[in-house]
Design an enzyme around this catalytic site. Structure first.
Site, PDB file in Angstrom:
ATOM      1  N   ASP A 149      20.082   6.923  28.699  1.00 30.02           N
ATOM      2  CA  ASP A 149      20.833   7.992  29.374  1.00 30.02           C
ATOM      3  C   ASP A 149      21.026   7.615  30.834  1.00 30.02           C
ATOM      4  O   ASP A 149      20.171   6.953  31.429  1.00 30.02           O
ATOM      5  CB  ASP A 149      20.088   9.324  29.281  1.00 30.02           C
ATOM      6  CG  ASP A 149      19.963   9.818  27.846  1.00 30.02           C
ATOM      7  OD1 ASP A 149      20.906   9.624  27.071  1.00 30.02           O
ATOM      8  OD2 ASP A 149      18.915  10.397  27.517  1.00 30.02           O
ATOM      9  N   ASP A 183      26.441  11.441  24.016  1.00 29.99           N
ATOM     10  CA  ASP A 183      26.155  12.875  24.100  1.00 29.99           C
ATOM     11  C   ASP A 183      27.406  13.649  24.497  1.00 29.99           C
ATOM     12  O   ASP A 183      27.666  14.737  23.975  1.00 29.99           O
ATOM     13  CB  ASP A 183      25.048  13.134  25.123  1.00 29.99           C
ATOM     14  CG  ASP A 183      23.735  12.487  24.728  1.00 29.99           C
ATOM     15  OD1 ASP A 183      23.475  12.346  23.526  1.00 29.99           O
ATOM     16  OD2 ASP A 183      22.971  12.116  25.642  1.00 29.99           O
TER      17      ASP A 183
END
Length: 222
Positions: A149, A183
């Protein structure tokens, strides 16, 4: 004229594009950032390298086999999403539905690639920049990779007013979670399904159970 539906070929192209952007961004971060390193782009947007070992919001399945169970569950889920996509294209479903499913499929697949393979192809990012395909092997085994991330949007930081129930006086960051392109793709797909719900899942017009019978030509006369 814009077609009402979306072909399987177009869906595959969209999925491939999202996966390409997602994986390029992750590989770049892994091979150029140390875990926890941060670069401020704007005051409200930062590149922050973190690794997610479990589900959304950092949740984890406890136990020795928790990570393996999670990865296998993701693989089963992606098969279900793939069938949903194929079936929707086959039925010539509305374009917005197929586009939304394509985004969700691409996002899920992007994170699955991390979970399945990253433990094999990268070494650790702790206190060092990771090497791709290290000679001594990766930091984990197959199915035990960590999701990369890097997108962080701390739009507001500060202490909440005391009059707010439960959280009054606490330090608060909006938006605190760190996420990635995959995401974002999943979120986009879900958002499209919510925003265009009626278009994505149109209600079929109910056909009348019986049609009024047509009168025969001419009328009978006594």
């Amino acid at each position: 004229m814009i077609p009402k539906s979306f072909s399987l070929k177009n869906s595959i192209l969209l999925i491939a594009l999202v996966l390409l952007i997602d994986q390029i961004s992750k590989v770049y971060i892994k091979t150029n950032f140390v875990l926890g390193e941060e670069v401020e782009v704007f005051s409200w947007f930062k590149i922050l390298f973190v690794e997610n070992e479990g589900m959304a919001w950092g949740a984890r399945i406890p136990g020795e086999y928790g990570k393996l169970i999670l990865t296998l569950f993701r693989l089963v889920a992606i098969c279900g999403i793939g069938y949903w996509l194929w079936d929707s294209v086959r039925k010539v479903s509305p374009r917005v539905l197929i586009v939304a499913i394509s985004f969700i499929f691409a996002g899920a697949m992007g994170n699955i690639i991390d979970s399945v393979f990253y433990g094999l192809i990268f070494d650790s990012s702790s206190n060092q920049v990771a090497t791709m395909f290290p000679p001594d092997g990766g930091y984990g085994t197959i199915f035990h990779g960590k999701v990369v991330d890097m997108l962080h949007f701390p739009m507001w930081k500060g202490y909440l007013p005391d009059w707010i129930p439960f959280w009054g006086g606490d330090y608060f960051v909006f938006f605190e979670p760190v996420f990635n392109i995959a995401d974002s793709a999943i979120t986009t797909g879900v958002f499209l399904l919510i925003l265009f719900n009626k278009k994505a899942f149109p209600k079929k017009d109910k056909e009348q159970d019986s049609k009024p019978s047509e009168s025969t030509e001419g009328t009978s006369q006594d």
